[in-house]
Scaffold this motif. Sequence first.
Motif, PDB file in Angstrom:
ATOM      1  N   LEU A  19       0.827  -1.204   0.000  1.00 54.99           N
ATOM      2  CA  LEU A  19       0.000   0.000   0.000  1.00 54.99           C
ATOM      3  C   LEU A  19       0.862   1.254   0.000  1.00 54.99           C
ATOM      4  N   LEU A  20       1.917   1.259   0.801  1.00 56.37           N
ATOM      5  CA  LEU A  20       2.802   2.418   0.844  1.00 56.37           C
ATOM      6  C   LEU A  20       3.423   2.682  -0.521  1.00 56.37           C
ATOM      7  N   GLY A  21       3.866   1.633  -1.197  1.00 57.74           N
ATOM      8  CA  GLY A  21       4.450   1.814  -2.520  1.00 57.74           C
ATOM      9  C   GLY A  21       3.480   2.461  -3.490  1.00 57.74           C
ATOM     10  N   LEU A  22       2.225   2.036  -3.447  1.00 54.41           N
ATOM     11  CA  LEU A  22       1.221   2.600  -4.344  1.00 54.41           C
ATOM     12  C   LEU A  22       0.890   4.045  -3.972  1.00 54.41           C
ATOM     13  N   ILE A  23       0.864   4.341  -2.671  1.00 46.55           N
ATOM     14  CA  ILE A  23       0.608   5.717  -2.236  1.00 46.55           C
ATOM     15  C   ILE A  23       1.720   6.641  -2.721  1.00 46.55           C
ATOM     16  N   LEU A  24       2.970   6.211  -2.550  1.00 50.30           N
ATOM     17  CA  LEU A  24       4.093   7.047  -2.979  1.00 50.30           C
ATOM     18  C   LEU A  24       4.110   7.208  -4.496  1.00 50.30           C
ATOM     19  N   GLU A  25       3.795   6.141  -5.210  1.00 50.94           N
ATOM     20  CA  GLU A  25       3.738   6.227  -6.669  1.00 50.94           C
ATOM     21  C   GLU A  25       2.683   7.241  -7.106  1.00 50.94           C
ATOM     22  N   GLY A  26       1.518   7.185  -6.472  1.00 50.86           N
ATOM     23  CA  GLY A  26       0.469   8.141  -6.803  1.00 50.86           C
ATOM     24  C   GLY A  26       0.858   9.560  -6.459  1.00 50.86           C
ATOM     25  N   LEU A  27       1.554   9.717  -5.342  1.00 47.75           N
ATOM     26  CA  LEU A  27       1.956  11.052  -4.914  1.00 47.75           C
ATOM     27  C   LEU A  27       2.989  11.658  -5.857  1.00 47.75           C
ATOM     28  N   VAL A  28       3.904  10.842  -6.352  1.00 41.76           N
ATOM     29  CA  VAL A  28       4.881  11.331  -7.330  1.00 41.76           C
ATOM     30  C   VAL A  28       4.162  11.914  -8.542  1.00 41.76           C
ATOM     31  N   GLY A  29       3.175  11.170  -9.045  1.00 41.38           N
ATOM     32  CA  GLY A  29       2.433  11.654 -10.205  1.00 41.38           C
ATOM     33  C   GLY A  29       1.640  12.907  -9.908  1.00 41.38           C
ATOM     34  N   ALA A  30       1.025  12.962  -8.721  1.00 41.34           N
ATOM     35  CA  ALA A  30       0.221  14.128  -8.355  1.00 41.34           C
ATOM     36  C   ALA A  30       1.082  15.375  -8.212  1.00 41.34           C
ATOM     37  N   LEU A  31       2.257  15.231  -7.609  1.00 39.70           N
ATOM     38  CA  LEU A  31       3.149  16.377  -7.453  1.00 39.70           C
ATOM     39  C   LEU A  31       3.647  16.874  -8.807  1.00 39.70           C
ATOM     40  N   ALA A  32       3.986  15.947  -9.685  1.00 42.72           N
ATOM     41  CA  ALA A  32       4.462  16.337 -11.009  1.00 42.72           C
ATOM     42  C   ALA A  32       3.370  17.069 -11.783  1.00 42.72           C
ATOM     43  N   ALA A  33       2.133  16.569 -11.697  1.00 43.95           N
ATOM     44  CA  ALA A  33       1.025  17.216 -12.405  1.00 43.95           C
ATOM     45  C   ALA A  33       0.758  18.609 -11.849  1.00 43.95           C
ATOM     46  N   TRP A  34       0.842  18.744 -10.530  1.00 47.32           N
ATOM     47  CA  TRP A  34       0.615  20.048  -9.892  1.00 47.32           C
ATOM     48  C   TRP A  34       1.695  21.050 -10.286  1.00 47.32           C
TER      49      TRP A  34
END
Length: 255
Positions: A179-194
């Motif tokens: 779960l942590l790996g998926l959360i961090l993966e999603g956060l990387v994408g969200a930060l890049a998009a922002w």
Amino acid sequence: MSEIDSTSAALARIARGETSDPNLAGLSRRWRAGSGPEGATRGGGLVLVAERQTAGRGRLDRSWVSRPGAGLTVSLLIRPRTAVSRLGWLPMVVGTSLVSTVRAVAGVPAVLKWPNDVLIEGAKLAGILVEVVPVPLSAPSVVIGFGLNVNAEPDELPERSTSLLLSGARPAALNRTELLGLILEGLVGALAAWEADPQSARAAYLEVCATIGREVRVELPDGSADTGRATDVDPEGRLVVAGRAYSAGDIVHLR
């Protein structure tokens, strides 16, 4: 997962170059040299995961604790590639990303309460705290901390709180490492998009914010309170209630 308490404080010391803890000294050197360890969120980032929390600190300086294995207690240290004036949106970007991942992985109806409490059917699942850390002669760093209840039982949780286990999450979501790996993966994408399109954050946030359209009570830092219907989150990230914009306060959903 390592057993490190007060992770946000540890990362803040790293960012400022103040740590003398031998367990963190290597991370500090690598951070200030501009390279993070394997598993870092993005260029120059660091991640610390606590197996338990005995001195947690959330919004409004509230304290909290957790037993080993009950949840995810994570702090990330990053250098956002965006103007300092836009950092007020970062807590909501993180909240939007966390809700998206929890929905996809756990299959539960997670939403946000302004600004960034993660709820399931009105009960708190996760909290997020974002702090800017001034760094001498450099752009500021940011510590993103979040606590997510994963396997916590009812007697371990505060009133009106829940966990993925209690919410009927898919079994795969209870594996904290995955779960942590998926959360961090999603956060990387969200930060890049922002960073690429800061205006997109507001639309994404409004889609998952359950506060909008609700009657709410805004409990202000000075002890006073206002009530009214929440109608919007403005471009500065402030909650608009009965025509007035609020940048701080505890929000209570009334109905």
